[in-house]
Structure formats: C-alpha cells, structure tokens
Scaffold this motif. Structure first.
Motif, PDB file in Angstrom:
ATOM      1  N   VAL A   1      -7.640  -0.669  -3.073  1.00  0.00           N
ATOM      2  CA  VAL A   1      -7.111   0.544  -2.438  1.00  0.00           C
ATOM      3  C   VAL A   1      -6.791   1.644  -3.447  1.00  0.00           C
ATOM      4  O   VAL A   1      -7.137   2.823  -3.225  1.00  0.00           O
ATOM      5  CB  VAL A   1      -5.881   0.205  -1.571  1.00  0.00           C
ATOM      6  CG1 VAL A   1      -5.148   1.480  -1.153  1.00  0.00           C
ATOM      7  CG2 VAL A   1      -6.316  -0.567  -0.327  1.00  0.00           C
ATOM      8  N   PRO A   2      -6.121   1.316  -4.601  1.00  0.00           N
ATOM      9  CA  PRO A   2      -5.833   2.399  -5.558  1.00  0.00           C
ATOM     10  C   PRO A   2      -7.078   3.102  -6.073  1.00  0.00           C
ATOM     11  O   PRO A   2      -7.039   4.308  -6.349  1.00  0.00           O
ATOM     12  CB  PRO A   2      -5.106   1.665  -6.692  1.00  0.00           C
ATOM     13  CG  PRO A   2      -4.504   0.481  -6.047  1.00  0.00           C
ATOM     14  CD  PRO A   2      -5.493   0.056  -4.999  1.00  0.00           C
ATOM     15  N   LEU A   3      -8.184   2.361  -6.215  1.00  0.00           N
ATOM     16  CA  LEU A   3      -9.416   2.974  -6.710  1.00  0.00           C
ATOM     17  C   LEU A   3      -9.962   4.007  -5.723  1.00  0.00           C
ATOM     18  O   LEU A   3     -10.622   4.975  -6.121  1.00  0.00           O
ATOM     19  CB  LEU A   3     -10.468   1.899  -6.981  1.00  0.00           C
ATOM     20  CG  LEU A   3     -10.068   0.827  -8.002  1.00  0.00           C
ATOM     21  CD1 LEU A   3     -11.180  -0.209  -8.133  1.00  0.00           C
ATOM     22  CD2 LEU A   3      -9.758   1.454  -9.353  1.00  0.00           C
TER      23      LEU A   3
ATOM     24  N   ASP B   1      -8.764  14.818  -6.953  1.00  0.00           N
ATOM     25  CA  ASP B   1      -7.827  14.147  -6.055  1.00  0.00           C
ATOM     26  C   ASP B   1      -7.007  13.080  -6.782  1.00  0.00           C
ATOM     27  O   ASP B   1      -6.402  12.214  -6.162  1.00  0.00           O
ATOM     28  CB  ASP B   1      -8.586  13.482  -4.899  1.00  0.00           C
ATOM     29  CG  ASP B   1      -9.261  14.507  -4.000  1.00  0.00           C
ATOM     30  OD1 ASP B   1      -8.719  15.623  -3.883  1.00  0.00           O
ATOM     31  OD2 ASP B   1     -10.314  14.191  -3.437  1.00  0.00           O
ATOM     32  N   GLY B   2      -7.012  13.145  -8.125  1.00  0.00           N
ATOM     33  CA  GLY B   2      -6.343  12.114  -8.909  1.00  0.00           C
ATOM     34  C   GLY B   2      -4.846  12.306  -9.009  1.00  0.00           C
ATOM     35  O   GLY B   2      -4.253  13.197  -8.390  1.00  0.00           O
ATOM     36  N   ALA B   3      -4.238  11.433  -9.841  1.00  0.00           N
ATOM     37  CA  ALA B   3      -2.798  11.441 -10.017  1.00  0.00           C
ATOM     38  C   ALA B   3      -2.345  12.782 -10.609  1.00  0.00           C
ATOM     39  O   ALA B   3      -3.015  13.344 -11.478  1.00  0.00           O
ATOM     40  CB  ALA B   3      -2.398  10.298 -10.944  1.00  0.00           C
ATOM     41  N   PRO B   4      -1.190  13.267 -10.150  1.00  0.00           N
ATOM     42  CA  PRO B   4      -0.336  12.684  -9.108  1.00  0.00           C
ATOM     43  C   PRO B   4      -0.516  13.353  -7.737  1.00  0.00           C
ATOM     44  O   PRO B   4       0.297  13.135  -6.849  1.00  0.00           O
ATOM     45  CB  PRO B   4       1.063  12.963  -9.651  1.00  0.00           C
ATOM     46  CG  PRO B   4       0.902  14.307 -10.312  1.00  0.00           C
ATOM     47  CD  PRO B   4      -0.503  14.345 -10.883  1.00  0.00           C
TER      48      PRO B   4
ATOM     49  N   PHE C   1      -5.872   6.259  -4.772  1.00  0.00           N
ATOM     50  CA  PHE C   1      -4.978   6.709  -5.839  1.00  0.00           C
ATOM     51  C   PHE C   1      -5.683   6.697  -7.201  1.00  0.00           C
ATOM     52  O   PHE C   1      -5.231   6.045  -8.148  1.00  0.00           O
ATOM     53  CB  PHE C   1      -3.733   5.823  -5.897  1.00  0.00           C
ATOM     54  CG  PHE C   1      -2.993   5.733  -4.597  1.00  0.00           C
ATOM     55  CD1 PHE C   1      -2.217   6.789  -4.154  1.00  0.00           C
ATOM     56  CD2 PHE C   1      -3.073   4.588  -3.814  1.00  0.00           C
ATOM     57  CE1 PHE C   1      -1.523   6.710  -2.954  1.00  0.00           C
ATOM     58  CE2 PHE C   1      -2.385   4.492  -2.614  1.00  0.00           C
ATOM     59  CZ  PHE C   1      -1.605   5.563  -2.173  1.00  0.00           C
ATOM     60  N   PRO C   2      -6.810   7.432  -7.346  1.00  0.00           N
ATOM     61  CA  PRO C   2      -7.495   7.462  -8.645  1.00  0.00           C
ATOM     62  C   PRO C   2      -6.632   8.151  -9.697  1.00  0.00           C
ATOM     63  O   PRO C   2      -5.824   9.025  -9.380  1.00  0.00           O
ATOM     64  CB  PRO C   2      -8.764   8.263  -8.345  1.00  0.00           C
ATOM     65  CG  PRO C   2      -8.398   9.131  -7.186  1.00  0.00           C
ATOM     66  CD  PRO C   2      -7.460   8.304  -6.347  1.00  0.00           C
TER      67      PRO C   2
ATOM     68  N   ILE D   1       0.833  -1.203   0.000  1.00  0.00           N
ATOM     69  CA  ILE D   1       0.000   0.000   0.000  1.00  0.00           C
ATOM     70  C   ILE D   1       0.868   1.253   0.000  1.00  0.00           C
ATOM     71  O   ILE D   1       0.610   2.210  -0.747  1.00  0.00           O
ATOM     72  CB  ILE D   1      -0.951   0.006   1.209  1.00  0.00           C
ATOM     73  CG1 ILE D   1      -1.903  -1.192   1.141  1.00  0.00           C
ATOM     74  CG2 ILE D   1      -1.755   1.309   1.252  1.00  0.00           C
ATOM     75  CD1 ILE D   1      -2.760  -1.358   2.385  1.00  0.00           C
ATOM     76  N   SER D   2       1.907   1.263   0.821  1.00  0.00           N
ATOM     77  CA  SER D   2       2.737   2.466   0.939  1.00  0.00           C
ATOM     78  C   SER D   2       3.483   2.780  -0.343  1.00  0.00           C
ATOM     79  O   SER D   2       3.683   3.949  -0.697  1.00  0.00           O
ATOM     80  CB  SER D   2       3.739   2.304   2.091  1.00  0.00           C
ATOM     81  OG  SER D   2       4.631   1.225   1.845  1.00  0.00           O
ATOM     82  N   SER D   3       3.900   1.737  -1.072  1.00  0.00           N
ATOM     83  CA  SER D   3       4.765   1.966  -2.235  1.00  0.00           C
ATOM     84  C   SER D   3       3.995   2.166  -3.537  1.00  0.00           C
ATOM     85  O   SER D   3       4.617   2.429  -4.571  1.00  0.00           O
ATOM     86  CB  SER D   3       5.727   0.781  -2.392  1.00  0.00           C
ATOM     87  OG  SER D   3       5.016  -0.424  -2.640  1.00  0.00           O
ATOM     88  N   TYR D   4       2.669   2.054  -3.515  1.00  0.00           N
ATOM     89  CA  TYR D   4       1.900   2.131  -4.766  1.00  0.00           C
ATOM     90  C   TYR D   4       2.192   3.394  -5.579  1.00  0.00           C
ATOM     91  O   TYR D   4       2.452   3.313  -6.784  1.00  0.00           O
ATOM     92  CB  TYR D   4       0.402   2.023  -4.485  1.00  0.00           C
ATOM     93  CG  TYR D   4      -0.433   2.049  -5.745  1.00  0.00           C
ATOM     94  CD1 TYR D   4      -0.666   0.887  -6.468  1.00  0.00           C
ATOM     95  CD2 TYR D   4      -0.960   3.247  -6.248  1.00  0.00           C
ATOM     96  CE1 TYR D   4      -1.410   0.906  -7.644  1.00  0.00           C
ATOM     97  CE2 TYR D   4      -1.697   3.277  -7.417  1.00  0.00           C
ATOM     98  CZ  TYR D   4      -1.918   2.102  -8.110  1.00  0.00           C
ATOM     99  OH  TYR D   4      -2.633   2.116  -9.278  1.00  0.00           O
TER     100      TYR D   4
END
Length: 458
Positions: free
Chosen positions: A415-417, A426-429, A420-421, A288-291
């Motif tokens: 979790v990424p959904l 609130d999307g990347a990056p 980390f969308p 999770i931390s490194s995604y």
C-alpha cells in the motif's frame, strides 16, 4: 469483564475518577493477591516495557537516520526508505502467526521473547556498520523476523494473567513505550547528529543503532531471569507456588481458558467464528490509516527546518500519544470503550481532513499533526477487547492476534508504494492519494470497532 457488561461499571465523581486511574491494587483484593499482582507487574511489565521501548526506538531510528545523513551518504533519492520498510514488514508478516502459536505453548512462552531479543540486538548493532543499501535491506528483514511476535505476543501474555480493568490499565501503560521509544529516538538522533558525528570515524546516524543495541542486550538478559511466560510455564524465582496457584484460580474465575494441546482444529474453529474476520478487518484499517502519521519529519524537512528541529518537533506527537495510551485505556476500564474510540477517531479524522486540504495555515497544520497523537489509545483498547472477548479459547486468541498483525501489516508491504511514495509529485509529505485513503480507513476503523462490540453484545 465483558465489554458489554454495564453492571460492572461504577459511577465516579471527579476525585473518585482520579483515584481509580491510579488504583492498580484495589483495597478489596486480599493482601496476598495484591502482592501477587505487584510481582506480576515487576516481572511482566518491566521486561515488556523495556523490550517494546527498544523496538520502537529502532522503528523510528530508520526514519530519523534517513533525514539525518543516511539519505545523502547512500545517495537515496528514490523509494529506498519505503523498500527498507517493505523488507522489515515482509518478515514481520511471514513470522507473525508461527510466533504467536509458539507463544501459546507454556514451555516456550517463558524463553521465546528473551531469546529473540538477543538475536534482534545483534542485528541492531549490525545496522550501524552497513556500507550499502542492499545490506540494510537484508538486516531490516532479519530485524522484522526477530521482532514479529513481540507486540501481539505481549498482549497475549497480558491477557493470560490479567482481566477486566487490570488488563486495560496494564495494556495502556505498556503501550506507552511505543510512543516513548519514538520520542526518545528523535532526541537521541538530534544528539547523535550534533555530538557524535565523526566520532570513531562514523556518521551520527550510525551511532543511533549502536545506542539502541547497547540498550537491547541487558533487556534480553533481564528477560531470562524475570519474564514468566504464561501461568502454566515453568515458574520463575520471583513467583511462589502459591502465586501460580492463585493466578490459575483467578484465570478460572475470569473464564480465561488455559492452553490445551495444539492441533489443526484451532484453525477450523477460529474460521467458523466471527472474531477473526472482524478483528483482522479492524486492524488492517488501523495499519493503513496510521501509516503517514509517523512522517511529520519529512514535512518538516520539506519546509526547511534544521536537522535538530526535524528530529525534535515530531516528539510532541509521541508525548500526546503517551498520555492517550495511558489515560485512554484506563478510562476504557471505567467508561464505554466505544465513546473513547469515537473521540480518538474524530480527532484523527479532523487531522486527516486538514492534510487532504493541505493549503492551510502552518499553525493549523502543526495542530493537525499533533492531534494524531490521540490515536495512542486505539491499539491497546482494541487488543484488550480481543483478550476480553476471546478469553474462552487460548489457542484461538493467539491465532487471532497473530493473524491481525499478519494481515494488517501485509497491506503495509504494498500500500505505501501505491499511496504513500517517498518521491514524485504525489510523494511525501503531500500524498494526494494517500491522505484521502487514510481518511476512509480511519472511518472504517471506527465503524469496525463499534460493529465488533455490537456483534459481541448480540
């Protein structure tokens, strides 16, 4: 060597430390044992490193292809990149434990990885010919299925032949191919985009999958000839009967238990011990931390850098990762693993804090992205620690490693959904929710590893 056995650690001066880093075949070993180690390195590490290299080449290819024309060709303006990763990870999770348990069977261990490599290569070629995103989803699922046992399975194989400093050094060297594949993918995609776009009527991003497939098939064929499996597997031509007998004797002296009959009891005894619960927790935190660490290219694209720069600049993270993987695991065989884990975790926590603040000078943000490369030693040190602590039960060791990957990557399905969308405010990056979560899990990753060492010592 026990992780808590301080008596096995030797004090080195600066020159002595340099020599120890490169001392793979200690002079105090008998000549025939040094020769056997060299043969093992040729048969295990050569195939494992090449296999791991092409796997991480592919894992980075999908992201590099996305920013190099795939997104525009297929009109992907939502979370389709995350969905591709979800398909891959779902298969990776489902087939992890079965793959590792098969890997613990001596008769299968020698042939499983080369066979999966062939199937994986076919799917890699096929990704270059997709005509819509649904086809790519299906192929990413198959790629994840055939790749599932490779990572943890190789750690299991290493832990079956090596122990102590030998194990840490080889695990770190093998893990280099993770970062090397990631780094080379960036340069290959930049070259493919520049030089191969339109060749054969295909976009540049398609050629990257073809190149990866071309690498894969020879690696698989090589594996059938040289990969030894575990010491109880059918002997390869490169190892003599004396080599096998010596390997079994070394395993006996290091208290590495040989495989026994597989039964449901492996689940019962594993669930009664602390190992599986603690190591699953640690690895879930690591995943999770490194995604977001691998998505510097999305930040560069948002900042307006060219396609070539978007593919090349993130390779610095991989270069630092290579040094950290190799040097960190080597030093972990000499100095306390907790100290190296603390240093790497501190670097990652600092970088994540910079991303949480976000409005910082661009130069500092580059430093923050690149410092994530120091995390390269975390995974090989963790898996070498598992191999060391659980060496007294071969089946439990395989189950734990498979379960670590299963539960760790199961979080990456959903979790990424949420955190980390790819698109949106609130999307990347920027990831306003994702970066604080990453900070918390980097801390829990460090705390869990320290706790595992303390529990084992007690």
């Amino acid at each position: 060597m026990s992780m808590s056995d301080k008596s096995t650690r030797v004090a080195f001066g600066p020159w002595g430390l340099v020599k120890e880093v490169f001392n793979w075949y200690p002079s105090n070993y008998p000549a025939h044992e040094r020769r056997m180690l060299f043969k093992l390195d040729l048969s295990i590490l050569v195939f494992a490193c090449l296999c791991f290299f092409v796997k991480y080449l592919d894992q980075t290819n999908i992201s590099n292809a996305y920013v190099s024309g795939l997104k525009e060709d297929f009109q992907l303006y939502g979370n389709q990149l995350n969905y591709c990763n979800t398909c891959y990870i779902t298969a990776y999770v489902v087939f992890q434990v079965p793959g590792l348990l098969l890997m613990s069977r001596p008769k299968l261990a020698r042939w499983l990885l080369p066979s999966l490599e062939i199937l994986w290569g076919v799917c890699t070629f096929a990704q270059s010919r997709v005509t819509n995103i649904q086809q790519l989803y299906a192929l990413r699922f198959l790629v994840g299925m055939f790749e599932a046992p490779v990572f943890a399975g190789t750690h299991f194989i290493l832990g079956s032949w090596y122990s102590g400093p030998e194990l840490f050094k080889r695990a770190g060297t093998w893990f280099i191919c993770n970062a090397l594949g990631t780094m080379v993918s960036g340069y290959l995609q930049a070259a493919a985009y520049t030089n191969l776009s339109g060749v054969g009527g295909m976009a540049g991003w398609r050629w990257l999958f073809i190149i990866d497939g071309i690498f894969t098939i020879p690696v698989a064929v090589l594996g059938f000839f040289i990969f030894p499996g575990v010491p109880d597997s059918p002997r390869t031509w490169i190892l003599t009967e004396d080599d096998i007998n010596l390997a079994k004797d070394r395993a006996r002296r290091a208290n590495i238990r040989r495989p026994e009959k597989m039964s449901v009891d492996v689940f019962k005894r594993s669930l009664r011990r602390w190992h599986i619960w603690v190591f699953i927790f640690i690895y879930a935190c690591m995943i999770i931390s490194s995604y977001p660490v691998s998505y510097m290219n999305l930040w560069l694209q948002a900042e307006g850098y060219s396609v070539a720069q978007v593919n090349k600049l993130p390779t610095v993270i991989s270069a630092i990762n290579i040094v950290a993987s190799w040097l960190g695991t080597t030093l972990a065989a000499i100095y306390p693993a907790w100290a190296l884990y603390t240093f790497s975790s501190a670097c990652c926590l600092f970088s994540t804090l910079c991303m949480i603040i976000w409005d910082i000078p661009r130069a500092l943000k580059f430093v923050a992205w690149y410092l994530f490369g120091t995390s390269g030693c975390l995974s090989p040190i963790l898996y070498s620690t598992v191999n060391t602590i659980v060496k007294d039960d071969s089946e439990e060791r395989a189950l734990i490693m498979g379960s670590m990957m299963t539960f760790g990557y199961s979080f990456q399905i959903w979790v990424p959904l949420l955190l980390f969308p790819t698109a949106g405010a609130d999307g990347a990056p920027r990831w306003r929710k994702g970066w604080p979560a990453s900070f918390a899990f980097f801390f829990l990753l460090w705390a869990g590893f320290i706790a595992a060492l303390l529990i084992h010592r007690w």
